[in-house]
Design a protein around this motif. Structure first.
Motif, short mmCIF file in Angstrom:
data_model
loop_
_atom_site.label_atom_id
_atom_site.label_comp_id
_atom_site.label_asym_id
_atom_site.label_seq_id
_atom_site.Cartn_x
_atom_site.Cartn_y
_atom_site.Cartn_z
N PRO A 47 0.41 -0.98 -0.15
CA PRO A 47 -0.02 0.11 -0.19
C PRO A 47 0.76 1.20 -0.30
CG PRO A 47 -1.10 -1.65 1.45
CD PRO A 47 0.44 -1.84 1.68
N THR A 48 0.63 2.38 -0.78
CA THR A 48 1.14 3.29 -0.14
C THR A 48 1.23 4.01 0.49
OG1 THR A 48 0.71 4.19 -3.14
CG2 THR A 48 1.44 5.29 -2.26
N GLU A 49 0.24 3.97 1.21
CA GLU A 49 0.45 4.35 3.17
C GLU A 49 1.41 4.08 3.71
OE1 GLU A 49 -1.75 3.64 7.00
OE2 GLU A 49 -3.08 3.65 4.60
N ASP A 50 1.85 2.24 3.40
CA ASP A 50 2.85 1.78 4.52
C ASP A 50 4.32 2.51 3.58
OD1 ASP A 50 1.00 0.48 5.52
OD2 ASP A 50 1.73 -1.40 4.42
N TRP A 51 4.26 2.65 2.66
CA TRP A 51 5.58 3.33 1.65
C TRP A 51 6.36 5.06 2.17
CZ3 TRP A 51 9.12 2.05 -1.88
CH2 TRP A 51 10.42 3.18 -2.35
N ARG A 52 4.36 5.06 2.27
CA ARG A 52 5.02 6.90 2.92
C ARG A 52 5.42 6.71 4.35
NH1 ARG A 52 0.49 8.86 -0.84
NH2 ARG A 52 0.97 9.28 -2.62
N ARG A 53 4.67 5.91 4.81
CA ARG A 53 5.11 5.76 6.12
C ARG A 53 6.81 5.41 7.19
NH1 ARG A 53 3.32 1.90 10.45
NH2 ARG A 53 3.23 0.60 8.66
N ASP A 92 8.78 7.84 5.79
CA ASP A 92 8.54 9.47 6.57
C ASP A 92 9.56 9.28 7.79
OD1 ASP A 92 7.07 10.59 5.45
OD2 ASP A 92 5.44 10.63 5.88
#
Length: 265
Positions: free
Chosen positions: A117-123, A126
Motif C-alpha cells: 500500500p502506498t500508505e505503508d510506503w509513505r509511512r 517518513d
C-alpha cells in the motif's frame, strides 16, 4: 566542542556533552543512549510515549547510577514538523543546544512491491528518512550558530545492499546515506560533523520475526563473515566514537558495523 589537543582515552570521553537520541526507549536507540551515559554524556531520550520514556529514564538512572538530571526525556513525533520545532525550542531553553544528535527513529514494513500500500510506503519513508531531515535541520540551526555539533544518522546495510520485501525501508535508508553526505557538504564548513552508522542484521525487536525464523537466521549467520547476528552492544562503541573528539575529522561517511556482510558476496 572541538578538542584537537585531546589524546588517548580522553578522545572518547563524552563528559559535558549533551546528546539527543531519537527513538531511544528501546533497541538501538536505547543502547546508544546507555553507552553515551556511561561515557559521561547527558542524554535526552525521545519517543512518542511519555510513560514509556519516563520508565526508561528511571531504569537507566538506577542501572548506571547517574544523576537524575543526566537523563531527560522529550516526547514528540519525529515526523511532526511543528512538534519537532516546539521540542527543539524547549530542549535548547532547558538544557542548551545538543552537542550530539542521533537520528535513530525507524520502522519496518515488509511486503511485495506489487502489493505494498502506498500508505505503508509513505509511512516508512517518513519515519526513516524524512524525520532525519526534519529533526536534523531543526537542531542544526542551533549547532551552526554555535559553530559545532555532531549528527549521527542511523542507516543500515540496506543503505548499500537490499533483499526482496523491504523496498520502502531500503529506499529510505539509501536516501539517508545521501542525506548524510548532503548535510556534510553544507554544514562541515561551519564546524559540524555528520556521519551515518549502518548496523548489519541485529537481534532487536524490529527483527524479532527474522530471528525466530530458523531458515532466515541460518542464512544470515552463513552470509555474515562473523558468523552471527549482531547485538545492540556492537553498535555502541562506533556510536561513541562518532560522538567524540576522536572523529573530529570524519565527515560525510557511512560506517558499516555488519560483521563483514557488505564486504563479501
Amino acid at each position: 566542542m572541538a578538542s584537537h589537543g585531546a589524546t588517548g582515552p580522553n578522545l572518547f570521553d563524552l563528559s559535558g556533552r549533551l546528546a539527543l537520541v531519537t527513538g531511544s526507549s528501546r533497541g538501538i536507540g536505547l543502547g546508544i543512549a546507555r553507552g553515551y551515559l556511561a561515557a559521561g554524556a547527558r542524554v535526552v531520550l525521545n519517543g512518542r510515549d511519555p510513560a514509556r520514556l519516563d520508565e526508561t529514564a528511571k531504569t537507566l538512572r538506577a542501572e548506571l547510577g547517574v544523576p537524575e538530571e543526566n537523563v531527560q526525556v522529550a516526547a514528540f513525533d519525529v515526523v511532526d514538523e511543528t512538534a519537532v520545532e516546539r521540542a527543539a525550542d524547549e530542549i535548547v531553553a532547558a538544557y542548551g543546544c545538543p552537542d550530539v544528535l542521533v537520528n535513530n527513529a525507524g520502522i519496518q514494513v515488509r511486503g511485495a512491491l506489487t502489493e505494498l500500500p502506498t500508505e505503508d510506503w509513505r509511512r516508512v519513508v517518513d519515519v526513516n528518512l524524512t524525520s532525519a531531515f526534519v529533526v536534523g535541520r531543526t537542531f542544526a540551526r542551533s549547532m551552526l550558530a554555535r559553530g559545532s555539533g555532531k549528527i549521527v544518522n542511523i542507516c543500515s546495510v540496506q543503505t548499500q545492499v537490499v533483499r526482496p520485501s523491504t523496498a520502502p525501508y531500503a529506499a529510505a535508508k539509501s536516501g539517508l546515506g545521501g542525506l548524510t553526505q548532503s548535510m556534510c557538504a553544507e554544514w562541515a564548513p561551519h564546524g559540524l560533523q555528520v556521519n551515518g552508522l549502518a548496523p548489519g542484521y541485529l537481534d532487536t525487536d524490529l527483527n524479532a520475526s527474522l530471528v525466530a525464523d530458523p531458515e532466515f537466521s541460518d542464512w544470515i549467520t552463513r552470509r555474515t563473515p562473523a558468523r552471527r547476528w549482531g547485538q545492540v552492544d556492537d553498535i555502541v562503541g562506533p556510536a561513541i566514537w562518532l560522538a567524540s573528539a576522536a572523529s573530529d575529522f570524519v565527515n560525510g561517511q557511512v560506517i558499516y558495523v555488519d560483521g563483514g556482510l557488505t564486504a563479501v558476496i
